[in-house]
Design an enzyme around this catalytic site. Sequence first.
Site, PDB file in Angstrom:
ATOM      1  CE1 TYR A 106      -7.728  -1.990  -9.112  1.00  0.00           C
ATOM      2  CE2 TYR A 106      -6.624  -4.470  -9.488  1.00  0.00           C
ATOM      3  CZ  TYR A 106      -6.784  -2.687  -8.871  1.00  0.00           C
ATOM      4  OH  TYR A 106      -5.135  -2.349  -9.002  1.00  0.00           O
TER       5      TYR A 106
ATOM      6  CB  SER B 146      -3.697   3.880  -3.729  1.00  0.00           C
ATOM      7  OG  SER B 146      -4.354   3.207  -4.122  1.00  0.00           O
TER       8      SER B 146
ATOM      9  CD  GLN C 272      -3.533  -0.146   1.666  1.00  0.00           C
ATOM     10  OE1 GLN C 272      -2.971  -0.420   3.298  1.00  0.00           O
ATOM     11  NE2 GLN C 272      -4.889   0.035   1.842  1.00  0.00           N
TER      12      GLN C 272
HETATM   13  P1  NAD Z   1      -9.989   1.561 -10.206  1.00  0.00           P
HETATM   14  O1  NAD Z   1      -9.699   3.075 -10.911  1.00  0.00           O
HETATM   15  O2  NAD Z   1      -9.544  -0.037 -11.346  1.00  0.00           O
HETATM   16  O3  NAD Z   1     -11.459   1.973 -10.574  1.00  0.00           O
HETATM   17  C1  NAD Z   1     -12.437   3.197  -9.929  1.00  0.00           C
HETATM   18  C2  NAD Z   1     -14.061   2.340  -9.877  1.00  0.00           C
HETATM   19  O4  NAD Z   1     -14.534   1.854 -10.831  1.00  0.00           O
HETATM   20  C3  NAD Z   1     -13.698   1.044  -9.089  1.00  0.00           C
HETATM   21  O5  NAD Z   1     -14.546   1.545  -7.594  1.00  0.00           O
HETATM   22  C4  NAD Z   1     -15.053   0.140  -9.630  1.00  0.00           C
HETATM   23  O6  NAD Z   1     -15.731  -1.086  -8.740  1.00  0.00           O
HETATM   24  C5  NAD Z   1     -15.424   1.466  -9.957  1.00  0.00           C
HETATM   25  N1  NAD Z   1     -16.065   0.622 -11.970  1.00  0.00           N
HETATM   26  C6  NAD Z   1     -15.414  -0.587 -12.099  1.00  0.00           C
HETATM   27  N2  NAD Z   1     -16.463  -0.359 -13.683  1.00  0.00           N
HETATM   28  C7  NAD Z   1     -17.771   0.129 -13.327  1.00  0.00           C
HETATM   29  C8  NAD Z   1     -18.641  -0.001 -13.901  1.00  0.00           C
HETATM   30  N3  NAD Z   1     -19.492  -0.438 -14.856  1.00  0.00           N
HETATM   31  N4  NAD Z   1     -20.085   0.880 -13.114  1.00  0.00           N
HETATM   32  C9  NAD Z   1     -20.007   1.422 -11.662  1.00  0.00           C
HETATM   33  N5  NAD Z   1     -18.609   1.595 -11.051  1.00  0.00           N
HETATM   34  C10 NAD Z   1     -18.057   0.716 -11.900  1.00  0.00           C
HETATM   35  O7  NAD Z   1      -9.735   1.164  -8.680  1.00  0.00           O
HETATM   36  P2  NAD Z   1      -9.115   1.785  -7.716  1.00  0.00           P
HETATM   37  O8  NAD Z   1      -9.275   2.998  -7.454  1.00  0.00           O
HETATM   38  O9  NAD Z   1      -7.727   1.912  -8.339  1.00  0.00           O
HETATM   39  O10 NAD Z   1      -9.630   0.765  -6.713  1.00  0.00           O
HETATM   40  C11 NAD Z   1      -9.876   0.054  -6.310  1.00  0.00           C
HETATM   41  C12 NAD Z   1     -10.337  -1.332  -5.555  1.00  0.00           C
HETATM   42  O11 NAD Z   1      -8.646  -2.133  -5.596  1.00  0.00           O
HETATM   43  C13 NAD Z   1     -10.367  -0.544  -3.565  1.00  0.00           C
HETATM   44  O12 NAD Z   1     -11.416   0.227  -3.447  1.00  0.00           O
HETATM   45  C14 NAD Z   1      -9.896  -1.715  -3.331  1.00  0.00           C
HETATM   46  O13 NAD Z   1     -10.738  -2.397  -2.604  1.00  0.00           O
HETATM   47  C15 NAD Z   1      -8.642  -2.076  -3.547  1.00  0.00           C
HETATM   48  N6  NAD Z   1      -7.158  -0.909  -3.905  1.00  0.00           N
HETATM   49  C16 NAD Z   1      -5.916  -2.009  -2.857  1.00  0.00           C
HETATM   50  C17 NAD Z   1      -5.385  -1.128  -2.444  1.00  0.00           C
HETATM   51  C18 NAD Z   1      -3.899  -2.016  -1.207  1.00  0.00           C
HETATM   52  O14 NAD Z   1      -4.335  -2.880  -0.658  1.00  0.00           O
HETATM   53  N7  NAD Z   1      -2.903  -1.734  -2.002  1.00  0.00           N
HETATM   54  C19 NAD Z   1      -4.874  -0.071  -3.130  1.00  0.00           C
HETATM   55  C20 NAD Z   1      -5.656   0.641  -3.437  1.00  0.00           C
HETATM   56  C21 NAD Z   1      -7.012   0.036  -3.588  1.00  0.00           C
END
Ligand code: NAD
Length: 376
Positions: A226, A131, A125
């Site tokens: 994701y 992020s 993280q």
């Molecule tokens: P992302 O940029 O891939 O996507 C952004 C958002 O778009 C996501 O919440 C996804 O569910 C949403 N999305 C995709 N298709 C969609 C649709 N058709 N309609 C509506 N929404 C839609 O995601 P991100 O911000 O990079 O991260 C997603 C998740 O990854 C986080 O919330 C978390 O659970 C995880 N994450 C983990 C870590 C870690 O542990 N190191 C760090 C960052 C994120």
Amino acid sequence: MILGILKEKSPELRVALLPETVSALIKLKVTVILEQGAGISAFAADSAYEEVGASMVSRQVVLHTADLVVGIHAPDEADLADMKVGQSLLCALNPYFNASLVQNLAKAKITAFSMDVIPRTSRAQAMDILSSMATVAGYKAVLTAANTLPKFFPMFMTAAGTITPAKVLILGAGVAGLQAVATSRKLGAVVEVFDVRAAVKEEVMGLGAKFVDVEGAADDKSAGGYAVEQDEAFKQRQAQAIHDHAVKSDVVICTAQIPGKTAPLLLRTATVETMKAGSVIIDLAASTGGNCELSKDGKTVVSVNGVKVIGNSALATEMPTDASRMFGKNIFNFTKLIVDEHGKLVLNWSDDIVKGTAVTHQGEIVHERVKAALNL
Ligand code: NAD
């Protein structure tokens, strides 16, 4: 180890490491060289790097001499000619969309680490540039919208009458979307959110926004947190629900993404053309196709009914100081994994973060997901 920082090319304003992080690297016994002027557009002068013990050199010297070449973006393909077999590279390669660069890095026998494919585990993280940069972009998206909207964000009760708060619709509640929710709420807007991952509902509500449920979203546990692609029936139900909420909104912030794929199309032209004149759409997913049908990355398009559609997947660069600070901290935390106590580069391939971030090594493409996505 010699770590070399490249100057980014315009319009990028960030630098991979600010002097404060270079100072911390030097304490790890790493020698730091950087291309002259590398930090200037992020307001870090060459003299500030020299004061903490780094040396200014030319781009060619960075590319030729550093054991680990560091940047925000990948060096140009032409730069590869100045690099040596066995050198390491650390930057964001955007490998799913850069097949020829990935192949050329493998051909040049560079060990390339791509910070944008770092495993999304708890241990990683502190190294997660997606992020950090999404945090900056989500914040900046709201400020850009507020600055463009011909209305206030907060409610005002004045002698000249009551002003109702702006209505903000946020598509996608990942890191950028949640930051956009928080920033919109701080500015006093009424916020509604769509996401296909039910897991984010509580977080959205905790920030004081309304989560709009659309029944039947596919949620794949094996996708590592994701989103996954949705079937046609869901897409149609979701498009109708988004339409119904978008036409009542002043601002739509689009952040929905599916890793390695084109962004889901959520906001059709017909919907935009039914929105109120003067409304603003900010599309952070524009570089991968956009959530809005009218989006063009790096451009503002005005619809026939006067809605501004701002496509911008590079908003983090518009806040170069803090974006560079966060990016640099991520780079520093990753670098700590690959230097020993004498400051020597040691690649531990049994470390899941080191292995999971490597895209090319010893002439091969070693990242399975990248290989599969590029059909290699
Ligand atoms: P992302 O940029 O891939 O996507 C952004 C958002 O778009 C996501 O919440 C996804 O569910 C949403 N999305 C995709 N298709 C969609 C649709 N058709 N309609 C509506 N929404 C839609 O995601 P991100 O911000 O990079 O991260 C997603 C998740 O990854 C986080 O919330 C978390 O659970 C995880 N994450 C983990 C870590 C870690 O542990 N190191 C760090 C960052 C994120």
